[in-house]
Motif scaffolding. Structure first.
Motif, PDB file in Angstrom:
ATOM      1  N   HIS A  35      46.327  30.412  24.026  1.00 55.02           N
ATOM      2  CA  HIS A  35      45.954  31.544  23.657  1.00 55.02           C
ATOM      3  C   HIS A  35      46.689  32.605  24.562  1.00 55.02           C
ATOM      4  CE1 HIS A  35      42.564  29.516  21.908  1.00 55.02           C
ATOM      5  NE2 HIS A  35      42.586  28.867  23.292  1.00 55.02           N
ATOM      6  N   ARG A  36      47.310  33.681  23.900  1.00 53.63           N
ATOM      7  CA  ARG A  36      47.866  34.975  24.314  1.00 53.63           C
ATOM      8  C   ARG A  36      46.829  35.962  24.331  1.00 53.63           C
ATOM      9  NH1 ARG A  36      51.574  38.981  22.103  1.00 53.63           N
ATOM     10  NH2 ARG A  36      53.110  39.588  23.654  1.00 53.63           N
ATOM     11  N   ILE A  37      46.971  36.211  25.808  1.00 59.30           N
ATOM     12  CA  ILE A  37      45.818  37.309  26.079  1.00 59.30           C
ATOM     13  C   ILE A  37      46.598  38.723  26.403  1.00 59.30           C
ATOM     14  CG2 ILE A  37      43.873  37.820  27.374  1.00 59.30           C
ATOM     15  CD1 ILE A  37      43.291  35.081  26.047  1.00 59.30           C
ATOM     16  N   ILE A  38      46.074  39.636  25.858  1.00 57.31           N
ATOM     17  CA  ILE A  38      46.720  41.009  26.093  1.00 57.31           C
ATOM     18  C   ILE A  38      45.685  41.725  26.823  1.00 57.31           C
ATOM     19  CG2 ILE A  38      47.467  43.203  25.318  1.00 57.31           C
ATOM     20  CD1 ILE A  38      49.254  41.136  24.298  1.00 57.31           C
ATOM     21  N   CYS A  39      46.018  42.251  28.227  1.00 62.10           N
ATOM     22  CA  CYS A  39      45.090  42.876  29.182  1.00 62.10           C
ATOM     23  C   CYS A  39      45.473  44.267  29.296  1.00 62.10           C
ATOM     24  CB  CYS A  39      44.916  42.179  30.408  1.00 62.10           C
ATOM     25  SG  CYS A  39      44.749  40.573  30.452  1.00 62.10           S
ATOM     26  N   PRO A  40      44.737  45.098  28.253  1.00 56.93           N
ATOM     27  CA  PRO A  40      45.604  46.596  28.312  1.00 56.93           C
ATOM     28  C   PRO A  40      45.016  47.415  29.441  1.00 56.93           C
ATOM     29  CG  PRO A  40      43.550  46.362  26.698  1.00 56.93           C
ATOM     30  CD  PRO A  40      43.771  44.947  27.448  1.00 56.93           C
ATOM     31  N   GLY A  41      46.021  48.411  29.750  1.00 61.42           N
ATOM     32  CA  GLY A  41      45.520  49.570  30.649  1.00 61.42           C
ATOM     33  C   GLY A  41      45.899  49.090  32.270  1.00 61.42           C
ATOM     34  N   PRO A  42      45.854  50.228  32.971  1.00 60.24           N
ATOM     35  CA  PRO A  42      46.317  50.247  34.231  1.00 60.24           C
ATOM     36  C   PRO A  42      45.225  49.449  35.277  1.00 60.24           C
ATOM     37  CG  PRO A  42      45.765  52.523  33.711  1.00 60.24           C
ATOM     38  CD  PRO A  42      45.690  51.667  32.576  1.00 60.24           C
ATOM     39  N   TRP A  43      44.044  49.422  34.744  1.00 57.68           N
ATOM     40  CA  TRP A  43      43.035  48.851  35.749  1.00 57.68           C
ATOM     41  C   TRP A  43      43.327  47.137  35.488  1.00 57.68           C
ATOM     42  CZ3 TRP A  43      39.459  44.834  35.140  1.00 57.68           C
ATOM     43  CH2 TRP A  43      38.543  44.540  36.292  1.00 57.68           C
ATOM     44  N   PHE A  44      43.688  46.537  34.095  1.00 62.84           N
ATOM     45  CA  PHE A  44      43.722  45.229  34.143  1.00 62.84           C
ATOM     46  C   PHE A  44      45.074  44.806  34.523  1.00 62.84           C
ATOM     47  CE2 PHE A  44      40.803  44.605  30.401  1.00 62.84           C
ATOM     48  CZ  PHE A  44      40.034  43.680  30.961  1.00 62.84           C
ATOM     49  N   CYS A  45      45.977  45.774  34.945  1.00 60.47           N
ATOM     50  CA  CYS A  45      47.413  45.475  35.376  1.00 60.47           C
ATOM     51  C   CYS A  45      47.248  45.153  36.958  1.00 60.47           C
ATOM     52  CB  CYS A  45      48.437  46.663  35.082  1.00 60.47           C
ATOM     53  SG  CYS A  45      48.900  46.754  33.455  1.00 60.47           S
ATOM     54  N   GLY A  46      46.342  46.062  37.478  1.00 60.57           N
ATOM     55  CA  GLY A  46      46.249  45.917  38.852  1.00 60.57           C
ATOM     56  C   GLY A  46      45.353  44.666  39.140  1.00 60.57           C
ATOM     57  N   PHE A  47      44.248  44.368  38.509  1.00 60.22           N
ATOM     58  CA  PHE A  47      43.481  43.305  38.573  1.00 60.22           C
ATOM     59  C   PHE A  47      44.232  41.775  38.382  1.00 60.22           C
ATOM     60  CE2 PHE A  47      40.400  40.031  36.884  1.00 60.22           C
ATOM     61  CZ  PHE A  47      39.465  39.950  38.177  1.00 60.22           C
ATOM     62  N   THR A  48      45.004  41.686  37.392  1.00 57.48           N
ATOM     63  CA  THR A  48      45.671  40.624  37.146  1.00 57.48           C
ATOM     64  C   THR A  48      46.826  40.138  37.941  1.00 57.48           C
ATOM     65  OG1 THR A  48      46.827  41.415  35.493  1.00 57.48           O
ATOM     66  CG2 THR A  48      44.978  40.372  34.746  1.00 57.48           C
ATOM     67  N   ARG A  49      47.242  41.362  38.771  1.00 59.41           N
ATOM     68  CA  ARG A  49      48.759  41.160  39.635  1.00 59.41           C
ATOM     69  C   ARG A  49      48.311  40.027  40.534  1.00 59.41           C
ATOM     70  NH1 ARG A  49      52.769  43.877  39.859  1.00 59.41           N
ATOM     71  NH2 ARG A  49      51.811  45.763  39.024  1.00 59.41           N
ATOM     72  N   GLY A  50      49.163  39.143  40.683  1.00 60.42           N
ATOM     73  CA  GLY A  50      49.050  37.939  41.575  1.00 60.42           C
ATOM     74  C   GLY A  50      48.388  36.833  41.048  1.00 60.42           C
ATOM     75  N   MET A  51      47.930  36.788  39.808  1.00 58.03           N
ATOM     76  CA  MET A  51      47.362  35.699  39.409  1.00 58.03           C
ATOM     77  C   MET A  51      48.278  34.460  38.891  1.00 58.03           C
ATOM     78  SD  MET A  51      44.482  36.826  36.488  1.00 58.03           S
ATOM     79  CE  MET A  51      42.782  37.601  36.948  1.00 58.03           C
ATOM     80  N   ARG A  52      48.193  33.418  39.467  1.00 64.95           N
ATOM     81  CA  ARG A  52      49.433  32.426  39.154  1.00 64.95           C
ATOM     82  C   ARG A  52      48.868  31.211  38.155  1.00 64.95           C
ATOM     83  NH1 ARG A  52      52.445  35.550  40.719  1.00 64.95           N
ATOM     84  NH2 ARG A  52      52.694  36.140  42.628  1.00 64.95           N
ATOM     85  N   ARG A  53      49.704  30.549  38.067  1.00 63.00           N
ATOM     86  CA  ARG A  53      49.452  29.298  36.923  1.00 63.00           C
ATOM     87  C   ARG A  53      48.596  28.357  37.668  1.00 63.00           C
ATOM     88  NH1 ARG A  53      53.428  24.429  36.462  1.00 63.00           N
ATOM     89  NH2 ARG A  53      52.378  23.377  34.560  1.00 63.00           N
ATOM     90  N   GLY A  54      47.582  27.882  36.748  1.00 63.53           N
ATOM     91  CA  GLY A  54      46.510  27.062  37.204  1.00 63.53           C
ATOM     92  C   GLY A  54      45.147  27.621  37.534  1.00 63.53           C
ATOM     93  N   GLU A  55      45.299  29.033  37.518  1.00 65.42           N
ATOM     94  CA  GLU A  55      43.968  29.521  38.075  1.00 65.42           C
ATOM     95  C   GLU A  55      42.948  29.381  36.730  1.00 65.42           C
ATOM     96  OE1 GLU A  55      43.622  33.353  39.737  1.00 65.42           O
ATOM     97  OE2 GLU A  55      45.621  33.106  40.601  1.00 65.42           O
ATOM     98  N   TYR A  56      41.534  29.358  37.194  1.00 64.61           N
ATOM     99  CA  TYR A  56      40.528  29.171  36.118  1.00 64.61           C
ATOM    100  C   TYR A  56      40.031  30.467  35.869  1.00 64.61           C
ATOM    101  CZ  TYR A  56      36.513  26.460  34.134  1.00 64.61           C
ATOM    102  OH  TYR A  56      35.706  25.893  33.235  1.00 64.61           O
ATOM    103  N   LEU A  57      40.198  30.628  34.614  1.00 69.79           N
ATOM    104  CA  LEU A  57      39.481  32.091  34.269  1.00 69.79           C
ATOM    105  C   LEU A  57      38.491  31.929  33.055  1.00 69.79           C
ATOM    106  CD1 LEU A  57      42.637  34.088  33.767  1.00 69.79           C
ATOM    107  CD2 LEU A  57      41.046  33.952  35.885  1.00 69.79           C
ATOM    108  N   GLU A  58      37.553  32.930  32.775  1.00 66.28           N
ATOM    109  CA  GLU A  58      36.880  33.023  31.794  1.00 66.28           C
ATOM    110  C   GLU A  58      37.234  34.464  31.296  1.00 66.28           C
ATOM    111  OE1 GLU A  58      32.689  31.911  31.099  1.00 66.28           O
ATOM    112  OE2 GLU A  58      32.267  34.241  31.368  1.00 66.28           O
ATOM    113  N   ILE A  59      37.459  34.513  30.003  1.00 68.99           N
ATOM    114  CA  ILE A  59      38.090  35.801  29.334  1.00 68.99           C
ATOM    115  C   ILE A  59      37.281  36.202  27.870  1.00 68.99           C
ATOM    116  CG2 ILE A  59      39.797  37.057  28.053  1.00 68.99           C
ATOM    117  CD1 ILE A  59      41.845  35.328  30.241  1.00 68.99           C
ATOM    118  N   GLU A  60      36.675  37.349  28.130  1.00 65.28           N
ATOM    119  CA  GLU A  60      35.965  37.862  26.708  1.00 65.28           C
ATOM    120  C   GLU A  60      37.006  38.806  26.166  1.00 65.28           C
ATOM    121  OE1 GLU A  60      32.021  39.555  26.710  1.00 65.28           O
ATOM    122  OE2 GLU A  60      31.382  37.800  27.564  1.00 65.28           O
TER     123      GLU A  60
END
Length: 131
Positions: free
Chosen positions: A57-82
């Motif tokens: 699934h391709r997830i678009i995370c719009p806006g500067p807040w998501f850019c800051g929050f997702t910075r540093g997320m690496r392959r293998g991390e377990y996430l729940e996305i709405e």
């Protein structure tokens, strides 16, 4: 009661590192792209075997807040996305017997409204041995 609802909830693992713009490139229009893998499958009764299926699934995370929050997320991390499911058309070129033809390609993405990092689950493997 809502007349219309477009909500997708996914839980899975990142397939690659978050694609975040550089810090000096974050504007109001900036966005991060995540690639999330989910797994499902079917039980084949004839062979008594589980047939797994992995969906990407391709997830678009719009806006500067998501850019800051997702910075540093690496392959293998377990996430729940709405988020909301959206479609978009891309112009592509199809080659048939050496000739190029324009074609439209319909794709779907999820536009995130909420992301939660989850604790990585302990995976239990059943070896089939009783005892």
């Amino acid at each position: 009661m809502e007349l219309f609802q477009n909500v997708v909830k996914l839980r899975g693992f990142l397939g690659r590192n978050a694609d975040v713009p550089p810090s000096d490139g974050i504007t109001e229009d900036a966005y991060t792209i995540l690639h999330l893998a989910t797994m499902s499958g079917t039980w084949d009764i004839a062979t008594n075997d589980w047939k797994p299926r992995i969906d990407w699934h391709r997830i678009i995370c719009p806006g500067p807040w998501f850019c800051g929050f997702t910075r540093g997320m690496r392959r293998g991390e377990y996430l729940e996305i709405e988020g909301e499911l959206r479609d978009f058309e891309q112009d592509r070129t199809v080659v048939v017997v050496g000739k190029r033809y324009p074609a439209k390609h319909l794709s779907y993405t999820v536009h995130a409204t909420r992301i939660q990092q989850l604790e990585r689950p302990l995976l239990v493997v059943d070896t089939g041995d009783d005892g």
